[in-house]
Write a protein that holds these residues in place. Sequence first.
Motif, short mmCIF file in Angstrom:
data_model
loop_
_atom_site.label_atom_id
_atom_site.label_comp_id
_atom_site.label_asym_id
_atom_site.label_seq_id
_atom_site.Cartn_x
_atom_site.Cartn_y
_atom_site.Cartn_z
N ASN A 51 14.64 7.52 -37.08
CA ASN A 51 16.14 8.85 -36.84
C ASN A 51 16.67 8.86 -38.63
OD1 ASN A 51 18.19 10.65 -36.04
ND2 ASN A 51 19.97 8.84 -36.03
N ASP A 52 16.18 7.62 -39.46
CA ASP A 52 16.60 7.24 -40.40
C ASP A 52 16.44 6.65 -41.04
OD1 ASP A 52 18.00 5.62 -39.55
OD2 ASP A 52 19.96 6.39 -39.38
N SER A 53 16.57 6.43 -42.55
CA SER A 53 15.68 5.70 -43.57
C SER A 53 15.88 3.87 -43.26
CB SER A 53 16.44 5.38 -44.87
OG SER A 53 17.86 5.76 -44.65
N ASP B 156 9.22 9.54 -48.36
CA ASP B 156 9.66 10.98 -48.07
C ASP B 156 9.25 11.49 -49.43
OD1 ASP B 156 10.84 9.56 -46.18
OD2 ASP B 156 12.94 9.47 -47.19
N LYS C 47 9.97 13.11 -43.13
CA LYS C 47 10.77 12.11 -44.14
C LYS C 47 10.68 11.05 -42.54
CE LYS C 47 15.91 12.23 -45.47
NZ LYS C 47 16.79 13.18 -45.78
N ASN C 48 11.33 9.45 -43.71
CA ASN C 48 12.39 8.73 -42.62
C ASN C 48 10.33 8.80 -41.63
OD1 ASN C 48 14.04 9.04 -43.31
ND2 ASN C 48 14.88 10.39 -41.82
#
Length: 498
Positions: free
Chosen positions: A450-452, A409, A429-430
């Motif tokens: 979508n997210d980590s 990231d 990011k991600n």
Amino acid sequence: MDFEDSETDEGPSWTPLPRDRLSACAGFSDYAGDEDDLDISSESLNDSEEPCNKKVKPVGRNSGVTGIITPVKTPALKRLGQSIQRSISFRTEARPLPAMPPIRSRQKASSFPRRRNSQLWSDTVDCRPGELSAREIKRQEIIYELTQGERQLIEDLNLVKKVYYEPMLKLDILTESELGQIFGTLDSLIPLHEDCLTRLERLRGAEKTVEAVGPTLIQWFPCLEAYITYCCNQVAAKALLDQKKQERRVDQFLRLCQESSFSRKLDLWNFLDLPRSRLVKYTLLLKEIKKCTPADHPDEDALPEAIEVIQDIVSQVDQKTGEAECQFYRQGLSYLEDGQRVPEIMQSRFIYCHGELKSTKGQKLHVFLFELVLVLTRPMASEREGTVQFQVYRHPLPAANLHLEDIPDGEPGSSGSFRGAFTGNDKVKNCFRVSSRGRSKPQSHSLQANDSFNKQQWISCLRQAMVQSRDGHAHTGQSELGNIAELSLNSDVEMVGQ
């Protein structure tokens, strides 16, 4: 080298769906909260509203609450049982969905209970403190929970039949064929669990204790092979149900049912998925019973055998469900050219995970990580009900030739192919990158989760697929050349069988 897409679609990414369906179920839906801790008993409300003609002694100004409320003594056995029950949080219900917007203002009374009965084993017996050890009390509590779980599952399965299946058939909301595909063989599971409940209740002696439960379960567990058929149908059943929810009559009916008291805020699919979650819980309950069983107990030898039997059945169900899921999505792939039909797609027996990721230009791609190949697709409208269609995007990437790069990231968006396309700023990011340099021309794809958490799920599954695939290739390379023709024939047979 990265290929970039020209289309842009800003939408939330989907959570990757793991292959280990039954284990995942044990980790999430099995341990959902119970409404008992949240709702206020309707009986207590009614009591407070009843008119009272009794004379009430005036309370002095200086009197405190302790002068009004009389302390209630709880038997030692019940206190111990309650403390044990709080430490064992097994629940058969799936996690309830958020409350749906109200469609009608008046609620009709229902004969089905809104809440589960949280009665403990210690509530059903009249036993003096010291007659049973704390370990034995805990053992009886778990066996009682096993029995109650069967009773609750039977109630839920009958509820699904009477409240969902029969009304939707009589009202012509869905055809009999559609209902048959959605509900599958659920009706045949009810007699199986009724038989189990009868056997367990027979084990309770005059003192309402159970001596040995292992032998009875060893005899009954083979009946659960019927779950193979039911669970294998769930992938197609969920796809058809999701499509039918787009119809106004179906959606309105399901919403009305979900907001009713009998549903406990669960939707239809939560109920249809209860048998699968129940299947996983047998192993957990038996392991807890085993922990509380003394070395010289009659159950000491039977419980490990029962655990082995149910674990073998769960493994069979999981394997067959994975094969059915793989076949279902494989049939939904649409190819733009013959070069995309790589043999690894047909040779794969299961799917590690699948879900939505974004490309370098923010385009949504539905990505499948099959056993032997990574396939990037674009969702497309299906021509047939109960099926899903995905158009294969670019060339599939065999897992044996796959290379994975974790993109930290905060990497500057001006490097490589990003140029701030993911987030609209100068940072990424991600994200991670997959590439392949095999029999086809080299290609690379930079993808965003979508997210980590979802990113780490994808990376973990990709690494597992790469290791397993390369180990398989290495093992094949060590085999004798005379076995190659036989291996090819066996592969063809498996493809036809699927």
